[in-house]
Motif scaffolding. Structure first.
Motif, mmCIF file in Angstrom:
data_model
loop_
_atom_site.group_PDB
_atom_site.id
_atom_site.type_symbol
_atom_site.label_atom_id
_atom_site.label_comp_id
_atom_site.label_asym_id
_atom_site.label_seq_id
_atom_site.Cartn_x
_atom_site.Cartn_y
_atom_site.Cartn_z
ATOM 1 N N THR A 1 21.857 -15.092 -13.872
ATOM 2 C CA THR A 1 21.571 -16.484 -14.229
ATOM 3 C C THR A 1 20.323 -16.983 -13.506
ATOM 4 N N ALA A 2 20.161 -16.627 -12.238
ATOM 5 C CA ALA A 2 18.968 -17.040 -11.501
ATOM 6 C C ALA A 2 17.714 -16.470 -12.149
ATOM 7 N N LEU A 3 17.772 -15.209 -12.550
ATOM 8 C CA LEU A 3 16.628 -14.589 -13.224
ATOM 9 C C LEU A 3 16.330 -15.308 -14.538
ATOM 10 N N GLN A 4 17.354 -15.562 -15.319
ATOM 11 C CA GLN A 4 17.153 -16.180 -16.630
ATOM 12 C C GLN A 4 16.610 -17.600 -16.511
ATOM 13 N N ARG A 5 17.194 -18.387 -15.623
ATOM 14 C CA ARG A 5 16.734 -19.769 -15.468
ATOM 15 C C ARG A 5 15.337 -19.821 -14.864
ATOM 16 N N PHE B 1 9.960 -14.520 -23.677
ATOM 17 C CA PHE B 1 11.235 -14.358 -22.971
ATOM 18 C C PHE B 1 12.354 -14.956 -23.801
ATOM 19 N N TRP B 2 13.383 -14.144 -24.039
ATOM 20 C CA TRP B 2 14.603 -14.607 -24.688
ATOM 21 C C TRP B 2 15.768 -14.432 -23.716
ATOM 22 N N GLY B 3 16.304 -15.533 -23.267
ATOM 23 C CA GLY B 3 17.525 -15.515 -22.469
ATOM 24 C C GLY B 3 18.681 -16.021 -23.308
ATOM 25 N N PRO B 4 19.736 -16.516 -22.660
ATOM 26 C CA PRO B 4 20.879 -17.038 -23.416
ATOM 27 C C PRO B 4 20.517 -18.151 -24.393
ATOM 28 N N ARG B 5 19.527 -18.969 -24.042
ATOM 29 C CA ARG B 5 19.159 -20.069 -24.930
ATOM 30 C C ARG B 5 18.742 -19.558 -26.300
ATOM 31 N N ALA B 6 18.041 -18.448 -26.337
ATOM 32 C CA ALA B 6 17.604 -17.871 -27.611
ATOM 33 C C ALA B 6 18.656 -16.949 -28.201
ATOM 34 N N MET B 7 19.287 -16.128 -27.374
ATOM 35 C CA MET B 7 20.214 -15.121 -27.876
ATOM 36 C C MET B 7 21.552 -15.712 -28.342
ATOM 37 N N ARG B 8 21.884 -16.919 -27.863
ATOM 38 C CA ARG B 8 23.171 -17.528 -28.222
ATOM 39 C C ARG B 8 22.986 -18.797 -29.046
ATOM 40 N N LEU B 9 21.844 -18.942 -29.656
ATOM 41 C CA LEU B 9 21.552 -20.125 -30.466
ATOM 42 C C LEU B 9 22.364 -20.094 -31.761
ATOM 43 N N GLY B 10 23.150 -21.132 -32.000
ATOM 44 C CA GLY B 10 23.913 -21.219 -33.241
ATOM 45 C C GLY B 10 24.826 -20.017 -33.447
ATOM 46 N N LYS B 11 24.748 -19.423 -34.644
ATOM 47 C CA LYS B 11 25.615 -18.292 -34.979
ATOM 48 C C LYS B 11 25.173 -16.989 -34.309
ATOM 49 N N ARG B 12 24.001 -16.999 -33.674
ATOM 50 C CA ARG B 12 23.594 -15.800 -32.934
ATOM 51 C C ARG B 12 24.604 -15.460 -31.838
ATOM 52 N N LYS B 13 25.253 -16.487 -31.303
ATOM 53 C CA LYS B 13 26.161 -16.307 -30.174
ATOM 54 C C LYS B 13 27.279 -15.321 -30.485
ATOM 55 N N PRO C 1 22.788 -12.900 -42.608
ATOM 56 C CA PRO C 1 21.727 -13.891 -42.384
ATOM 57 C C PRO C 1 21.368 -14.062 -40.908
ATOM 58 N N VAL C 2 22.328 -13.836 -40.026
ATOM 59 C CA VAL C 2 22.049 -13.948 -38.599
ATOM 60 C C VAL C 2 21.113 -12.818 -38.159
ATOM 61 N N ALA C 3 21.373 -11.609 -38.639
ATOM 62 C CA ALA C 3 20.481 -10.489 -38.348
ATOM 63 C C ALA C 3 19.079 -10.770 -38.868
ATOM 64 N N ALA C 4 18.991 -11.360 -40.060
ATOM 65 C CA ALA C 4 17.691 -11.712 -40.625
ATOM 66 C C ALA C 4 16.996 -12.776 -39.771
ATOM 67 N N GLU C 5 17.773 -13.689 -39.210
ATOM 68 C CA GLU C 5 17.212 -14.724 -38.337
ATOM 69 C C GLU C 5 16.627 -14.118 -37.067
ATOM 70 N N PHE C 6 17.354 -13.166 -36.471
ATOM 71 C CA PHE C 6 16.831 -12.459 -35.308
ATOM 72 C C PHE C 6 15.519 -11.756 -35.650
ATOM 73 N N ALA C 7 15.499 -11.060 -36.781
ATOM 74 C CA ALA C 7 14.309 -10.307 -37.181
ATOM 75 C C ALA C 7 13.116 -11.233 -37.383
ATOM 76 N N ILE D 1 14.092 -9.495 -23.268
ATOM 77 C CA ILE D 1 15.369 -10.063 -23.673
ATOM 78 C C ILE D 1 16.373 -9.835 -22.549
ATOM 79 N N SER D 2 16.969 -10.923 -22.076
ATOM 80 C CA SER D 2 17.973 -10.842 -21.010
ATOM 81 C C SER D 2 19.276 -11.432 -21.539
ATOM 82 N N GLU D 3 20.270 -10.576 -21.729
ATOM 83 C CA GLU D 3 21.547 -11.017 -22.293
ATOM 84 C C GLU D 3 22.673 -10.139 -21.776
#
Length: 305
Positions: free
Chosen positions: A15-19, A35-47, A66-72, A88-90
């Motif tokens: 968490t310290a690294l990500q924040r 940089f993609w942390g939890p904010r990007a990787m867990r956005l909406g249905k990505r979570k 559609p979620v995979a397409a959103e990531f792409a 990417i940190s997840e």
């Protein structure tokens, strides 16, 4: 654009690294790094994408397409913006802390979850993972979960088996199986902010890491023994509080009640857990999993003040 994966693990300064990196996103962009942390990787249905792909039926796969397409699309947007690297940190890609605690094991579904992650992006250039002593890890996840759910008292007799049937070598073996040609870099948790900056240096370059300054301290730290007593009382009494209100009050106890940490293991149990971890660490250092390198993030870093 080169992809770098940081897979945590939980309770290892992630968490310290990500924040820290999220708060310096402009500096990273200026250096050509996304940089993609939890904010990007867990956005909406990505979570729920990775967990949903562990045992999907046809309907679930169609729902997640559609979620995979959103990531792409988001990945291509980073590339089009001229990013040279994407970090990417997840940690949730490996699995859930709650499952580790309940099963006294480590990331039983890691292979399936990582396979789902691998289907989203090009092959990463390098993968990073921090590991932690089994005894400290068990105590830390108990403390963290206590602020979020009714986890009960620490069960030392059950948790003394942490890492016995599946430890870090098994987890890293799963990473190697899913990503057979990717270099995996592993370090052991040190509990120091300088180690967070040093690990960022290994991922993105030490010159850049030095410009980022000190990383946040005390992020999601474990509650003290005193705080755990008050949290247990809070959950027992409830007093009509909602789940969200309980969590906020539990976090306040964690932050406002310093003191000694919980030490639930007997001397014998602690010895077994520590020896188990050191044996696994030695195995990793001597090639138990191919293509793994061990490093110390404090090497070359200024001493923490």
């Amino acid at each position: 654009m080169k992809l770098i994966l940081h897979l945590g693990a939980h309770r290892t300064g992630t968490t310290a690294l990500q924040r820290g990196l999220q708060g310096r996103s402009r500096l990273l962009r200026d250096a050509g790094i996304g940089f993609w942390g939890p904010r990007a990787m867990r956005l909406g249905k990505r979570k729920t994408y990775i967990s949903g792909m562990v045992r999907p039926d046809a309907a679930r796969r169609a729902e997640l397409a559609p979620v995979a397409a959103e990531f792409a699309a988001a990945f291509e947007k980073e590339r089009a913006a001229g990013r040279k690297r994407l970090l990417i940190s997840e940690e949730n890609a490996l699995g859930a802390m709650r499952d580790n605690y309940r099963g006294a094991t480590l990331y039983a579904d890691a292979h399936a979850r990582l396979s789902a992650l691998a289907g989203l992006f090009p092959t990463p250039q390098r993968i990073f993972l921090c590991v932690r002593d089994y005894a400290d890890y068990a105590v830390s996840i108990h403390g963290h979960l206590s602020t979020r759910i009714a986890i009960g008292d620490f069960d030392a007799d059950r948790l003394q088996h942490m890492g016995e049937h599946r430890g870090w070598t098994g987890v890293i073996g799963d990473i190697r199986s899913v990503f057979p040609d990717v270099r995996i870099s592993v370090w052991r948790y040190a509990g120091r902010s300088a180690a967070v900056r040093g690990s960022i240096g290994a991922m993105l370059g030490h010159d850049l890491a030095q410009t980022l300054g000190d990383m946040p301290r005390g992020q999601n730290r474990s509650p003290s023994r005193f705080a755990l007593i008050e949290i247990a009382k809070l959950r027992r009494d409830r007093n009509g509080l909602t789940k969200h209100e309980l969590q906020k009050l539990a976090e306040r106890f964690r932050d406002d009640l310093p003191g000694p940490r919980l030490e639930p293991f007997s001397h014998g149990q602690l010895t077994i857990l520590r020896e188990r971890f050191e044996a696994d660490w030695e195995a990793l250092a001597t090639g138990a999993v191919a293509g793994v390198d061990i490093f110390d993030p404090l090497d070359g870093m200024e001493a923490e003040t």
